[in-house]
Design a protein around this motif. Sequence first.
Motif, PDB file in Angstrom:
ATOM      1  N   GLY A  43       0.822  -1.194   0.000  1.00 20.60           N
ATOM      2  CA  GLY A  43       0.000   0.000   0.000  1.00 20.60           C
ATOM      3  C   GLY A  43       0.860   1.248   0.000  1.00 20.60           C
ATOM      4  N   HIS A  44       0.207   2.374  -0.187  1.00 21.68           N
ATOM      5  CA  HIS A  44       0.942   3.633  -0.340  1.00 21.68           C
ATOM      6  C   HIS A  44       0.574   4.689   0.700  1.00 21.68           C
ATOM      7  CE1 HIS A  44       2.572   2.123  -4.073  1.00 21.68           C
ATOM      8  NE2 HIS A  44       1.364   1.691  -4.361  1.00 21.68           N
ATOM      9  N   SER A  45      -0.225   4.341   1.687  1.00 24.42           N
ATOM     10  CA  SER A  45      -0.690   5.338   2.644  1.00 24.42           C
ATOM     11  C   SER A  45       0.386   5.805   3.619  1.00 24.42           C
ATOM     12  CB  SER A  45      -1.896   4.813   3.430  1.00 24.42           C
ATOM     13  OG  SER A  45      -1.518   3.719   4.242  1.00 24.42           O
ATOM     14  N   MET A  46       1.508   5.085   3.683  1.00 22.69           N
ATOM     15  CA  MET A  46       2.570   5.473   4.618  1.00 22.69           C
ATOM     16  C   MET A  46       3.839   5.967   3.911  1.00 22.69           C
ATOM     17  SD  MET A  46       1.598   5.387   7.725  1.00 22.69           S
ATOM     18  CE  MET A  46       3.117   5.263   8.659  1.00 22.69           C
ATOM     19  N   VAL A  47       3.798   6.105   2.579  1.00 17.72           N
ATOM     20  CA  VAL A  47       4.941   6.622   1.827  1.00 17.72           C
ATOM     21  C   VAL A  47       5.164   8.074   2.259  1.00 17.72           C
ATOM     22  CG1 VAL A  47       5.709   7.236  -0.502  1.00 17.72           C
ATOM     23  CG2 VAL A  47       4.540   5.058  -0.112  1.00 17.72           C
ATOM     24  N   PRO A  48       6.359   8.538   2.475  1.00 18.11           N
ATOM     25  CA  PRO A  48       7.642   7.883   2.251  1.00 18.11           C
ATOM     26  C   PRO A  48       8.189   7.152   3.473  1.00 18.11           C
ATOM     27  CG  PRO A  48       8.069  10.172   2.726  1.00 18.11           C
ATOM     28  CD  PRO A  48       6.558   9.984   2.762  1.00 18.11           C
ATOM     29  N   LEU A  49       7.454   7.131   4.593  1.00 21.83           N
ATOM     30  CA  LEU A  49       7.973   6.453   5.786  1.00 21.83           C
ATOM     31  C   LEU A  49       8.107   4.949   5.571  1.00 21.83           C
ATOM     32  CD1 LEU A  49       5.962   8.347   8.535  1.00 21.83           C
ATOM     33  CD2 LEU A  49       8.332   8.721   7.821  1.00 21.83           C
ATOM     34  N   ILE A  50       7.105   4.363   4.921  1.00 23.38           N
ATOM     35  CA  ILE A  50       7.132   2.942   4.569  1.00 23.38           C
ATOM     36  C   ILE A  50       6.660   2.834   3.124  1.00 23.38           C
ATOM     37  CG2 ILE A  50       6.239   0.630   5.023  1.00 23.38           C
ATOM     38  CD1 ILE A  50       5.597   1.537   7.882  1.00 23.38           C
ATOM     39  N   GLY A  51       7.504   2.320   2.263  1.00 22.02           N
ATOM     40  CA  GLY A  51       7.111   2.093   0.879  1.00 22.02           C
ATOM     41  C   GLY A  51       6.408   0.760   0.744  1.00 22.02           C
TER      42      GLY A  51
ATOM     43  N   ALA B 218     -10.582  -2.554  11.805  1.00 29.31           N
ATOM     44  CA  ALA B 218      -9.492  -2.853  10.864  1.00 29.31           C
ATOM     45  C   ALA B 218      -8.152  -2.705  11.577  1.00 29.31           C
ATOM     46  CB  ALA B 218      -9.547  -1.908   9.672  1.00 29.31           C
ATOM     47  N   THR B 219      -7.173  -3.454  11.100  1.00 28.74           N
ATOM     48  CA  THR B 219      -5.828  -3.390  11.667  1.00 28.74           C
ATOM     49  C   THR B 219      -4.938  -2.608  10.718  1.00 28.74           C
ATOM     50  OG1 THR B 219      -6.178  -5.510  12.760  1.00 28.74           O
ATOM     51  CG2 THR B 219      -3.905  -4.757  12.563  1.00 28.74           C
ATOM     52  N   TYR B 220      -4.177  -1.672  11.280  1.00 31.52           N
ATOM     53  CA  TYR B 220      -3.331  -0.780  10.501  1.00 31.52           C
ATOM     54  C   TYR B 220      -1.912  -0.754  11.049  1.00 31.52           C
ATOM     55  CZ  TYR B 220      -7.808   1.309   9.081  1.00 31.52           C
ATOM     56  OH  TYR B 220      -9.064   1.521   8.602  1.00 31.52           O
ATOM     57  N   LEU B 221      -0.959  -0.512  10.163  1.00 28.13           N
ATOM     58  CA  LEU B 221       0.400  -0.151  10.545  1.00 28.13           C
ATOM     59  C   LEU B 221       0.513   1.321  10.169  1.00 28.13           C
ATOM     60  CD1 LEU B 221       3.147  -1.137  11.642  1.00 28.13           C
ATOM     61  CD2 LEU B 221       3.837  -1.487   9.256  1.00 28.13           C
ATOM     62  N   HIS B 222       0.140   2.184  11.103  1.00 25.66           N
ATOM     63  CA  HIS B 222       0.022   3.611  10.830  1.00 25.66           C
ATOM     64  C   HIS B 222       0.628   4.448  11.951  1.00 25.66           C
ATOM     65  CE1 HIS B 222      -3.430   3.694   7.619  1.00 25.66           C
ATOM     66  NE2 HIS B 222      -2.290   3.265   7.141  1.00 25.66           N
ATOM     67  N   LEU B 223       0.596   5.753  11.748  1.00 30.85           N
ATOM     68  CA  LEU B 223       1.188   6.711  12.681  1.00 30.85           C
ATOM     69  C   LEU B 223       0.290   6.980  13.884  1.00 30.85           C
ATOM     70  CD1 LEU B 223       2.395   9.431  10.164  1.00 30.85           C
ATOM     71  CD2 LEU B 223       3.860   8.040  11.631  1.00 30.85           C
ATOM     72  N   VAL B 224       0.930   7.246  15.006  1.00 37.72           N
ATOM     73  CA  VAL B 224       0.225   7.812  16.152  1.00 37.72           C
ATOM     74  C   VAL B 224       0.179   9.316  15.896  1.00 37.72           C
ATOM     75  CG1 VAL B 224       0.305   8.236  18.634  1.00 37.72           C
ATOM     76  CG2 VAL B 224       1.004   5.999  17.730  1.00 37.72           C
TER      77      VAL B 224
ATOM     78  N   GLN C 282      -4.651   8.182  18.828  1.00 36.41           N
ATOM     79  CA  GLN C 282      -5.290   8.400  17.538  1.00 36.41           C
ATOM     80  C   GLN C 282      -4.354   7.879  16.455  1.00 36.41           C
ATOM     81  OE1 GLN C 282      -5.567  12.403  15.726  1.00 36.41           O
ATOM     82  NE2 GLN C 282      -7.781  12.097  15.923  1.00 36.41           N
ATOM     83  N   ILE C 283      -4.901   7.155  15.505  1.00 41.23           N
ATOM     84  CA  ILE C 283      -4.129   6.529  14.434  1.00 41.23           C
ATOM     85  C   ILE C 283      -4.471   7.209  13.106  1.00 41.23           C
ATOM     86  CG2 ILE C 283      -3.661   4.350  13.230  1.00 41.23           C
ATOM     87  CD1 ILE C 283      -2.815   4.395  16.226  1.00 41.23           C
ATOM     88  N   SER C 284      -3.417   7.519  12.324  1.00 41.61           N
ATOM     89  CA  SER C 284      -3.591   8.174  11.024  1.00 41.61           C
ATOM     90  C   SER C 284      -2.591   7.612  10.034  1.00 41.61           C
ATOM     91  CB  SER C 284      -3.345   9.679  11.143  1.00 41.61           C
ATOM     92  OG  SER C 284      -4.210  10.273  12.066  1.00 41.61           O
ATOM     93  N   ASN C 285      -2.891   7.770   8.746  1.00 40.76           N
ATOM     94  CA  ASN C 285      -1.891   7.393   7.758  1.00 40.76           C
ATOM     95  C   ASN C 285      -0.938   8.570   7.548  1.00 40.76           C
ATOM     96  OD1 ASN C 285      -3.051   9.158   5.833  1.00 40.76           O
ATOM     97  ND2 ASN C 285      -4.156   7.520   4.808  1.00 40.76           N
ATOM     98  N   ASN C 286      -0.019   8.464   6.625  1.00 42.00           N
ATOM     99  CA  ASN C 286       0.954   9.535   6.396  1.00 42.00           C
ATOM    100  C   ASN C 286       0.477  10.510   5.316  1.00 42.00           C
ATOM    101  OD1 ASN C 286       3.421  10.698   7.161  1.00 42.00           O
ATOM    102  ND2 ASN C 286       4.420   9.900   5.336  1.00 42.00           N
ATOM    103  N   ARG C 287      -0.783  10.434   4.986  1.00 42.35           N
ATOM    104  CA  ARG C 287      -1.361  11.307   3.961  1.00 42.35           C
ATOM    105  C   ARG C 287      -2.441  12.221   4.531  1.00 42.35           C
ATOM    106  NH1 ARG C 287       1.374  10.437  -0.654  1.00 42.35           N
ATOM    107  NH2 ARG C 287       1.959   8.290  -0.999  1.00 42.35           N
ATOM    108  N   GLY C 288      -2.561  12.247   5.862  1.00 41.37           N
ATOM    109  CA  GLY C 288      -3.515  13.143   6.500  1.00 41.37           C
ATOM    110  C   GLY C 288      -4.860  12.540   6.854  1.00 41.37           C
ATOM    111  N   ARG C 289      -5.074  11.260   6.543  1.00 41.42           N
ATOM    112  CA  ARG C 289      -6.353  10.627   6.886  1.00 41.42           C
ATOM    113  C   ARG C 289      -6.291  10.052   8.290  1.00 41.42           C
ATOM    114  NH1 ARG C 289      -9.343   6.331   7.634  1.00 41.42           N
ATOM    115  NH2 ARG C 289     -11.380   6.103   6.683  1.00 41.42           N
TER     116      ARG C 289
END
Length: 115
Positions: free
Chosen positions: A23-31, A59-65, A76-83
């Motif tokens: 997936g691309h929701s964590m780019v550039p932190l995780i490609g 749902a289970t995510y590998l996302h930012l705090v 609170q959990i978010s992706n690296n694109r502001g969602r």
Amino acid sequence: MGALDAVAARVARGQAVEFRPRGHSMVPLIGSGDQVRVEPVDPSAVEVGDIVLARVTGATYLHLVSAVDHARKRVQISNNRGRVNGWTGHARVYGICVSVAGVPRPRIAGKQRAG
């Protein structure tokens, strides 16, 4: 059960796990396809900017705090694109990403928990 649910179950049991999320929701932190290592975490120690493996609204995510509420024991959990995915309690924060593509993540010391 999705692939991240199986990883979360292993981490919740105290195992460190390496895998390649897609997936691309964590780019550039995780490609997409980067190898990551996730270890069990002490949820009370996580900070804004940490990448965690957590379950939020089914749902289970590998996302930012993106925010921490110590009083209510939640993050609170978010992706690296502001969602923003939402808030989740400490019991559903399973692991912390300690490395991406072999590069250690910053500010990890003292956040892992023993299995």
